[in-house]
Design a protein around this motif. Structure first.
Motif, PDB file in Angstrom:
ATOM      1  N   TRP A   1       0.831  -1.197   0.000  1.00 53.34           N
ATOM      2  CA  TRP A   1       0.000   0.000   0.000  1.00 53.34           C
ATOM      3  C   TRP A   1       0.867   1.248   0.000  1.00 53.34           C
ATOM      4  CZ3 TRP A   1       0.166   3.485   4.113  1.00 53.34           C
ATOM      5  CH2 TRP A   1       0.851   3.050   5.246  1.00 53.34           C
ATOM      6  N   ARG A   2       0.213   2.379  -0.230  1.00 50.97           N
ATOM      7  CA  ARG A   2       0.901   3.666  -0.137  1.00 50.97           C
ATOM      8  C   ARG A   2      -0.108   4.748   0.210  1.00 50.97           C
ATOM      9  NH1 ARG A   2       0.595   7.199  -4.563  1.00 50.97           N
ATOM     10  NH2 ARG A   2      -0.647   6.345  -6.249  1.00 50.97           N
ATOM     11  N   ASN A   3       0.387   5.800   0.833  1.00 56.18           N
ATOM     12  CA  ASN A   3      -0.413   6.982   1.118  1.00 56.18           C
ATOM     13  C   ASN A   3      -0.105   7.977   0.006  1.00 56.18           C
ATOM     14  OD1 ASN A   3      -1.419   9.448   1.956  1.00 56.18           O
ATOM     15  ND2 ASN A   3      -0.878   9.135   4.094  1.00 56.18           N
ATOM     16  N   PRO A   4      -1.033   8.194  -0.930  1.00 57.27           N
ATOM     17  CA  PRO A   4      -0.735   9.049  -2.081  1.00 57.27           C
ATOM     18  C   PRO A   4      -0.465  10.511  -1.721  1.00 57.27           C
ATOM     19  CG  PRO A   4      -3.046   8.430  -2.074  1.00 57.27           C
ATOM     20  CD  PRO A   4      -2.385   7.651  -0.978  1.00 57.27           C
ATOM     21  N   ARG A   5      -0.837  10.918  -0.526  1.00 55.78           N
ATOM     22  CA  ARG A   5      -0.560  12.301  -0.122  1.00 55.78           C
ATOM     23  C   ARG A   5       0.922  12.522   0.190  1.00 55.78           C
ATOM     24  NH1 ARG A   5      -5.705  12.439   3.703  1.00 55.78           N
ATOM     25  NH2 ARG A   5      -7.251  12.846   2.098  1.00 55.78           N
TER      26      ARG A   5
ATOM     27  N   ALA B   1     -10.450   2.233   3.951  1.00 63.22           N
ATOM     28  CA  ALA B   1     -11.257   3.310   4.533  1.00 63.22           C
ATOM     29  C   ALA B   1     -10.583   4.668   4.359  1.00 63.22           C
ATOM     30  CB  ALA B   1     -11.517   3.043   6.016  1.00 63.22           C
ATOM     31  N   ARG B   2      -9.286   4.662   4.192  1.00 63.94           N
ATOM     32  CA  ARG B   2      -8.519   5.888   3.979  1.00 63.94           C
ATOM     33  C   ARG B   2      -8.240   6.138   2.504  1.00 63.94           C
ATOM     34  NH1 ARG B   2      -8.390   3.797   8.589  1.00 63.94           N
ATOM     35  NH2 ARG B   2      -7.931   4.956  10.471  1.00 63.94           N
ATOM     36  N   SER B   3      -8.822   5.313   1.648  1.00 64.72           N
ATOM     37  CA  SER B   3      -8.661   5.403   0.185  1.00 64.72           C
ATOM     38  C   SER B   3      -7.215   5.268  -0.261  1.00 64.72           C
ATOM     39  CB  SER B   3      -9.264   6.709  -0.351  1.00 64.72           C
ATOM     40  OG  SER B   3     -10.638   6.765  -0.067  1.00 64.72           O
ATOM     41  N   PHE B   4      -6.428   4.484   0.490  1.00 65.00           N
ATOM     42  CA  PHE B   4      -5.047   4.228   0.090  1.00 65.00           C
ATOM     43  C   PHE B   4      -5.039   3.146  -0.989  1.00 65.00           C
ATOM     44  CE2 PHE B   4      -3.107   5.326   4.521  1.00 65.00           C
ATOM     45  CZ  PHE B   4      -3.424   6.659   4.337  1.00 65.00           C
ATOM     46  N   PRO B   5      -4.323   3.364  -2.082  1.00 66.05           N
ATOM     47  CA  PRO B   5      -4.190   2.293  -3.078  1.00 66.05           C
ATOM     48  C   PRO B   5      -3.499   1.091  -2.428  1.00 66.05           C
ATOM     49  CG  PRO B   5      -3.322   4.379  -3.921  1.00 66.05           C
ATOM     50  CD  PRO B   5      -3.594   4.569  -2.463  1.00 66.05           C
ATOM     51  N   LEU B   6      -4.016  -0.101  -2.697  1.00 62.73           N
ATOM     52  CA  LEU B   6      -3.429  -1.292  -2.112  1.00 62.73           C
ATOM     53  C   LEU B   6      -3.562  -2.481  -3.027  1.00 62.73           C
ATOM     54  CD1 LEU B   6      -5.771  -3.396  -0.651  1.00 62.73           C
ATOM     55  CD2 LEU B   6      -6.134  -1.251   0.536  1.00 62.73           C
ATOM     56  N   GLU B   7      -2.685  -3.434  -2.828  1.00 61.74           N
ATOM     57  CA  GLU B   7      -2.727  -4.712  -3.531  1.00 61.74           C
ATOM     58  C   GLU B   7      -2.509  -5.798  -2.492  1.00 61.74           C
ATOM     59  OE1 GLU B   7       0.530  -4.246  -6.233  1.00 61.74           O
ATOM     60  OE2 GLU B   7      -0.727  -3.336  -7.769  1.00 61.74           O
ATOM     61  N   VAL B   8      -3.217  -6.904  -2.649  1.00 61.40           N
ATOM     62  CA  VAL B   8      -3.077  -8.029  -1.732  1.00 61.40           C
ATOM     63  C   VAL B   8      -2.600  -9.227  -2.538  1.00 61.40           C
ATOM     64  CG1 VAL B   8      -4.278  -9.586  -0.149  1.00 61.40           C
ATOM     65  CG2 VAL B   8      -4.933  -7.174  -0.264  1.00 61.40           C
ATOM     66  N   ARG B   9      -1.611  -9.937  -1.971  1.00 57.42           N
ATOM     67  CA  ARG B   9      -1.137 -11.152  -2.625  1.00 57.42           C
ATOM     68  C   ARG B   9      -0.787 -12.174  -1.548  1.00 57.42           C
ATOM     69  NH1 ARG B   9       3.386  -7.734  -2.750  1.00 57.42           N
ATOM     70  NH2 ARG B   9       5.251  -8.695  -1.896  1.00 57.42           N
ATOM     71  N   ALA B  10      -0.821 -13.419  -1.935  1.00 62.06           N
ATOM     72  CA  ALA B  10      -0.374 -14.463  -1.018  1.00 62.06           C
ATOM     73  C   ALA B  10       1.104 -14.261  -0.751  1.00 62.06           C
ATOM     74  CB  ALA B  10      -0.630 -15.837  -1.628  1.00 62.06           C
ATOM     75  N   LEU B  11       1.546 -14.555   0.437  1.00 60.46           N
ATOM     76  CA  LEU B  11       2.936 -14.341   0.803  1.00 60.46           C
ATOM     77  C   LEU B  11       3.882 -15.084  -0.137  1.00 60.46           C
ATOM     78  CD1 LEU B  11       4.809 -12.983   2.850  1.00 60.46           C
ATOM     79  CD2 LEU B  11       4.614 -15.021   4.253  1.00 60.46           C
TER      80      LEU B  11
END
Length: 78
Positions: free
Chosen positions: A30-34, A60-70
């Protein structure tokens, strides 16, 4: 939160949720685009019990994120 996720250290990666000591099965990038440009990503590890909570916290904070298996190299785009 725990130390950065390193796929080669799979056996030692624990969940990033506060107080959890369970083995992680997921990575949330994830990242905080601000404050972070598009090339900067932070990573949290998640056990199955905390994946939805951690993902929801970031979403909930509208942070772009990606989820992947470890153990997976490809994000699922969640």
């Amino acid at each position: 939160m725990s130390a950065p996720v390193r796929a080669g250290d799979r056996a030692e990666v624990v969940c990033s949720s506060k107080g959890c000591t369970a083995s992680a099965a997921w990575v949330i990038a994830w990242r905080n685009p601000r404050i972070h440009d598009a090339t900067r990503r932070k990573e949290w590890a998640a056990c199955p019990d905390h994946l939805d909570h951690l993902r929801g916290f970031l979403a909930a904070r509208s942070f772009p994120l990606e989820v992947r298996a470890l153990d997976d190299d490809a994000p699922d785009g969640s």
